[in-house]
Design a protein around this motif. Sequence first.
Motif, short mmCIF file in Angstrom:
data_model
loop_
_atom_site.label_atom_id
_atom_site.label_comp_id
_atom_site.label_asym_id
_atom_site.label_seq_id
_atom_site.Cartn_x
_atom_site.Cartn_y
_atom_site.Cartn_z
N LEU A 1 0.84 -1.19 0.00
CA LEU A 1 0.00 0.00 0.00
C LEU A 1 0.87 1.25 0.00
CD1 LEU A 1 -2.50 -1.12 2.80
CD2 LEU A 1 -2.71 -1.52 0.34
N ALA A 2 0.25 2.37 -0.34
CA ALA A 2 0.98 3.64 -0.34
C ALA A 2 0.04 4.76 0.08
CB ALA A 2 1.56 3.93 -1.73
N VAL A 3 0.62 5.76 0.75
CA VAL A 3 -0.08 6.99 1.09
C VAL A 3 0.47 8.08 0.18
CG1 VAL A 3 -0.52 8.73 2.86
CG2 VAL A 3 -0.48 6.30 3.47
N GLY A 4 -0.43 8.81 -0.46
CA GLY A 4 0.01 9.81 -1.41
C GLY A 4 -0.68 11.14 -1.21
N PHE A 5 -0.02 12.18 -1.77
CA PHE A 5 -0.61 13.52 -1.76
C PHE A 5 -0.49 14.09 -3.17
CE2 PHE A 5 -0.23 18.14 -1.55
CZ PHE A 5 -1.38 18.47 -0.85
N HIS A 6 -1.62 14.34 -3.79
CA HIS A 6 -1.68 14.94 -5.12
C HIS A 6 -0.74 14.22 -6.12
CE1 HIS A 6 -3.11 18.06 -7.76
NE2 HIS A 6 -1.88 18.40 -8.12
N GLY A 7 -0.83 12.90 -6.13
CA GLY A 7 -0.06 12.09 -7.08
C GLY A 7 1.34 11.75 -6.65
N ALA A 8 1.80 12.26 -5.51
CA ALA A 8 3.14 11.96 -5.02
C ALA A 8 3.06 11.01 -3.84
CB ALA A 8 3.86 13.25 -4.61
N ASP A 9 3.81 9.89 -3.90
CA ASP A 9 3.85 8.94 -2.79
C ASP A 9 4.66 9.53 -1.64
OD1 ASP A 9 2.49 7.33 -4.51
OD2 ASP A 9 4.13 5.91 -4.84
N VAL A 10 4.06 9.56 -0.46
CA VAL A 10 4.78 10.09 0.71
C VAL A 10 5.14 8.99 1.70
CG1 VAL A 10 3.74 12.36 0.50
CG2 VAL A 10 2.60 10.62 1.88
N ALA A 11 4.54 7.81 1.58
CA ALA A 11 4.87 6.69 2.48
C ALA A 11 4.41 5.39 1.85
CB ALA A 11 4.22 6.89 3.85
N VAL B 1 -8.35 21.74 5.32
CA VAL B 1 -8.74 20.36 4.98
C VAL B 1 -7.62 19.78 4.11
CG1 VAL B 1 -10.38 18.84 3.83
CG2 VAL B 1 -11.20 20.86 5.04
N VAL B 2 -6.88 18.82 4.65
CA VAL B 2 -5.75 18.22 3.94
C VAL B 2 -6.15 16.84 3.40
CG1 VAL B 2 -3.39 17.38 4.15
CG2 VAL B 2 -4.09 19.46 5.35
N PRO B 3 -6.10 16.64 2.09
CA PRO B 3 -6.45 15.33 1.53
C PRO B 3 -5.22 14.42 1.42
CG PRO B 3 -6.20 16.91 -0.24
CD PRO B 3 -5.89 17.65 1.05
N LEU B 4 -5.40 13.18 1.79
CA LEU B 4 -4.37 12.16 1.59
C LEU B 4 -5.03 10.93 0.97
CD1 LEU B 4 -2.26 12.30 4.90
CD2 LEU B 4 -1.62 13.17 2.63
N ASP B 5 -4.33 10.30 0.05
CA ASP B 5 -4.86 9.13 -0.65
C ASP B 5 -4.21 7.86 -0.13
OD1 ASP B 5 -6.44 10.71 -2.40
OD2 ASP B 5 -4.65 11.15 -3.60
N LEU B 6 -4.99 6.80 -0.08
CA LEU B 6 -4.50 5.46 0.25
C LEU B 6 -4.84 4.55 -0.91
CD1 LEU B 6 -3.30 3.35 2.28
CD2 LEU B 6 -5.66 2.97 3.04
N PHE B 7 -3.85 3.85 -1.44
CA PHE B 7 -4.12 2.95 -2.57
C PHE B 7 -3.11 1.79 -2.54
CE2 PHE B 7 -1.47 6.51 -3.78
CZ PHE B 7 -0.38 5.93 -4.41
N GLY B 8 -3.47 0.71 -3.17
CA GLY B 8 -2.60 -0.46 -3.23
C GLY B 8 -3.41 -1.75 -3.35
#
Length: 228
Positions: free
Chosen positions: A123-133, A177-184
């Motif tokens: 899995l990955a956590v991302g912000f605006h298309g950039a993986d941060v973790a 309001v800060v959006p973060l994405d989770l995908f994987g």
Amino acid sequence: MDREAGGEVEAAAHGHEHHHGYRKHRVPRTIRERERRKSSGLVWALVILCTLLAVGVIVAGATVFAVYLIYKPKMPYLLVTDARLERLDYGQSGTILDLQVALTIQAENTNSKADATFSGVNLAVGFHGADVALLRAGTFAVARRSAVPLRYQITSVGRQLSPDGMQYMNGALGARVVPLDLFGKARTTWKVGIFASLQFWTRISCRFLFNYPGNGTAMPYDCRSKSP
């Protein structure tokens, strides 16, 4: 007279040869009957084979249907039960100086008659298309009708954002309001009786909206993985 007699003898001889030639090309009745019996046997063999195949397909279908009714297999999945943005230090140069997120993901197995195994959790956590973790987990089992929590304390430092990402982050902080994405994805495996071992990829893709600056809680969400 002799010539006539000779002609008659010659004609008779030719007729005799022609008669024998005709008989030479005829197929004896016993051979024709043998070939007919052989063709008939081949047809019956094909009929029996097709019947056996049809019966086999029906039996296999009935077996699969019976197993489905008994076990009622359900896809195991991943479910996010808690998400909190604990810290975000962002430099005006476009760098995430310090990002801390607490995330709990449950591996759910709702099958009543089969244990499940999760593997290849990536899995990955991302912000605006950039993986941060990046989040990973080894292979683990989940008993029937139970869940295994995966608790991640995510820390990311020094992530440089693109110009678009910088503009997006400035707007998010301004709106608080800060959006973060989770995908994987993860691989799930479980058995249905003794007949088959089912294996599918389950994929997750969610966006969380965190109140930040603020208490860092996420707005209401329903984040679970789906299998094809």
